[in-house]
Design an enzyme around this catalytic site. Sequence first.
Site, PDB file in Angstrom:
ATOM      1  N   HIS A   1       0.667  -1.243   0.049  1.00 15.71           N
ATOM      2  CA  HIS A   1      -0.002  -0.054  -0.013  1.00 15.71           C
ATOM      3  C   HIS A   1       0.775   1.239  -0.002  1.00 15.71           C
ATOM      4  O   HIS A   1       2.006   1.257   0.240  1.00 15.71           O
ATOM      5  CB  HIS A   1      -0.987   0.049   1.085  1.00 15.71           C
ATOM      6  CG  HIS A   1      -0.158  -0.038   2.616  1.00 15.71           C
ATOM      7  ND1 HIS A   1       0.514   0.970   3.044  1.00 15.71           N
ATOM      8  CD2 HIS A   1       0.050  -1.185   3.339  1.00 15.71           C
ATOM      9  CE1 HIS A   1       1.140   0.527   4.109  1.00 15.71           C
ATOM     10  NE2 HIS A   1       0.990  -0.555   4.487  1.00 15.71           N
TER      11      HIS A   1
ATOM     12  N   ASP B   1       4.081  -4.260   3.659  1.00 13.52           N
ATOM     13  CA  ASP B   1       5.400  -4.237   3.783  1.00 13.52           C
ATOM     14  C   ASP B   1       6.081  -5.860   4.011  1.00 13.52           C
ATOM     15  O   ASP B   1       7.083  -6.470   3.613  1.00 13.52           O
ATOM     16  CB  ASP B   1       6.114  -3.254   4.720  1.00 13.52           C
ATOM     17  CG  ASP B   1       5.372  -3.279   6.028  1.00 13.52           C
ATOM     18  OD1 ASP B   1       4.730  -4.002   6.249  1.00 13.52           O
ATOM     19  OD2 ASP B   1       5.554  -2.333   6.805  1.00 13.52           O
TER      20      ASP B   1
END
Length: 499
Positions: free
Chosen positions: A34, A340
Amino acid sequence: MTTLEPRAPYSPEELAQFYPKELELQQVQVLLRHGERTPVNARFKNTGLDAYWPYCSVAKAMRSAVINPDGSLDTLHWKRRIESLGKDDVPILNAGKKGEVDAICQPGELTDRGRETTLALGQRTRRLYVEQLGFLPSHMDAVSAQQVTLRATPIPRALESVQQAFIGLYPASARAPGLPPPTVVTRTMQEETLFPNEGACKRFAELARAFADRTAQLYNSGPELDYLNNKIGKWMPEASPVLKVDSHPRLSGVMDTVNATLAHGPDTKLPKEFYEQKVRDDIDKICVEEWFVGYQESNEYRKLGIGSLVGDLTQRMVEHATAGKSSTESFKMSLAGCHDTTLAATLAALGAMDPTKDKWPNFTGSIAFELLKRKGSSASGSTSSTVGLNTGKTWWSSLFSSAAKSKPVSARTPLSEWPESEKAGLDEYYVRLRYNDKPVVVPYCKPAGRHFEGDETFCTLSAFKAATDSFCPKDWKAECGMNLGKPAMNGQIERPPGL
């Protein structure tokens, strides 16, 4: 790591190098982190950092599906404001430093900046795969719409990021009028494997806790934490005055706020000491080791943390190579909004990231899994039935002996159980990973015979599958309930395949 600085589009020379004329692109699966977001918790208010960030313009233009009195579906446009309990429990509206109340972000919410960078990622994807390579059509119609699939975790910032990337790939001007809305596939949180899911996998939570505790023991009394405390420790809260790997906030929480503030405007900044390069480097080094070194040392960690997702990616490539479908009948591009931890875990599990040296993934980082086929190869499924794997009486099952026919066969069947005649067919297909537009070498594929001649970044599909088979669970949910209470580390280091 904070905001990604993307490289320039590939030059003609780079395109010729990265996409050899002997190979033909077949399928692309993109994992995208994101975009920029607010911190997941409000921290360091004692430094003057405001708890409420006015960077979410979408809050002024919210839309929700509603049912009209006649039973028809409609859209309600509304504006969001966020309030908190003030003194004596009197509700007060949350506001930014300049009094803004109509664009206030929730904790961990995708910001305007995050929308811009994920849109830009989609535009870069269009530039490469539409404009430069001609792999995808420039205009999406009812047929080509089936060639692009979307997936996201249940966390809103991941969903919104993949939506923004899709708009960059196919803006409204490039989509035919009347197309149905795109489908985004999601899962419940308890079945989500698009990121390492400690909440749904008890055994993985135990493993992650054990490796985090080990990192704390290694670093809490070390020179790095001494330096960090000297620089920024004075801003730690009274309840936890010493910064540690496992303090409150944890060191990873400090990194979260540092990276989020770096990505945004001057009104949401920490004191300058937080941004000193050595401070950032030491925090990044320790946090990467805390979260990801388990993928380098434990096969169980790889299997439960990210093995199911890597198994999904590999399965789709094998199905494409064996199902015999034409490009109009199977997807060519998938975009998956994730996190991540997804990117770092995937790379580390394949041995393509060193958690003792490499950096934390940037906002809007991405990994593109590309499947290519040698041109003129007879391995194409065009000579086979268009019925896919594991669907009963097919060309695939007929390849097995009568004894083997009783056992279901699928693209997830380990390569060691395949007949030798079929393994060779996968060698005509190649898998290449591009991390932030840079080709990646998977160590297992480095030996001769496991990669395209002259370029180790192109794994044969059979080699790539053999590598992923080593840490792909057979039943993720069941295995998440196994070995509970047992030691996470048995004294043996189990390296990723090829290391």
